[in-house]
Design an enzyme around this catalytic site. Structure first.
Site, PDB file in Angstrom:
ATOM      1  N   ASN A 159      -9.143  -8.107   4.147  1.00  0.00           N
ATOM      2  CA  ASN A 159     -10.347  -8.389   4.918  1.00  0.00           C
ATOM      3  C   ASN A 159     -11.277  -7.179   4.940  1.00  0.00           C
ATOM      4  OD1 ASN A 159      -9.187 -10.882   5.681  1.00  0.00           O
ATOM      5  ND2 ASN A 159      -8.146  -9.923   7.396  1.00  0.00           N
ATOM      6  N   HIS A 219      -6.640  -2.330   3.478  1.00  0.00           N
ATOM      7  CA  HIS A 219      -5.232  -2.693   3.415  1.00  0.00           C
ATOM      8  C   HIS A 219      -5.095  -4.127   2.930  1.00  0.00           C
ATOM      9  CE1 HIS A 219      -6.624  -3.630   7.510  1.00  0.00           C
ATOM     10  NE2 HIS A 219      -5.690  -4.557   7.574  1.00  0.00           N
TER      11      HIS A 219
END
Length: 135
Positions: A84, A97
């Site tokens: 995201n 991440h």
């Protein structure tokens, strides 16, 4: 590059403990401490950047191979790989991440809504030209 206030940079430096699954010069993978399912893991570049576009290409080269190794190691047959960018896109930690989230059944793992838009080929073709020109 790291950020003193970033929780993931603190994990990379060893200031905060983690359940490490893999580590190299460029990448760290660890179990998510609030998992959606058994084997839910995070794979991060050690280079700090808030969004994917903030990370140099050479810092990203190992990410997907490590995700692939995690999938094989967990034995996940069904899984999601999620990354995201930005708050309204559900990013909670301001360090790039990737989540590898096993989906063993309908109850565990990730649930997704997919609000499709109506197809407009004139608009899609204009968008195609616009994006290709910037690639």
């Amino acid at each position: 590059m790291s950020s003193a206030a970033c929780i993931f940079c603190k994990i990379v430096k060893g200031d905060i403990p983690s359940l490490k699954l893999f580590e190299s010069d460029k990448v760290l993978a660890f179990l998510d401490i609030n998992p959606l399912s058994r084997g839910h893991a995070l794979v991060i570049p050690k280079h700090h950047g808030e969004k994917l576009t903030d990370i140099p290409d050479d810092a990203l080269t190992e990410i997907l191979p490590v995700v692939k190794r995690l999938v094989k190691a967990t034995g996940a047959e069904n899984y999601n790989v999620l990354q995201n960018n930005g708050r309204i896109a559900h990013q909670e930690v301001d360090h790039v991440h990737f989540h590898m989230i096993p989906k063993p059944n309908a109850e565990e793992g990730m649930s997704i809504g997919w609000p499709q838009q109506k197809t407009d080929f004139d608009k899609l073709n204009k968008l195609l030209v616009e994006i290709k020109a910037k690639m």
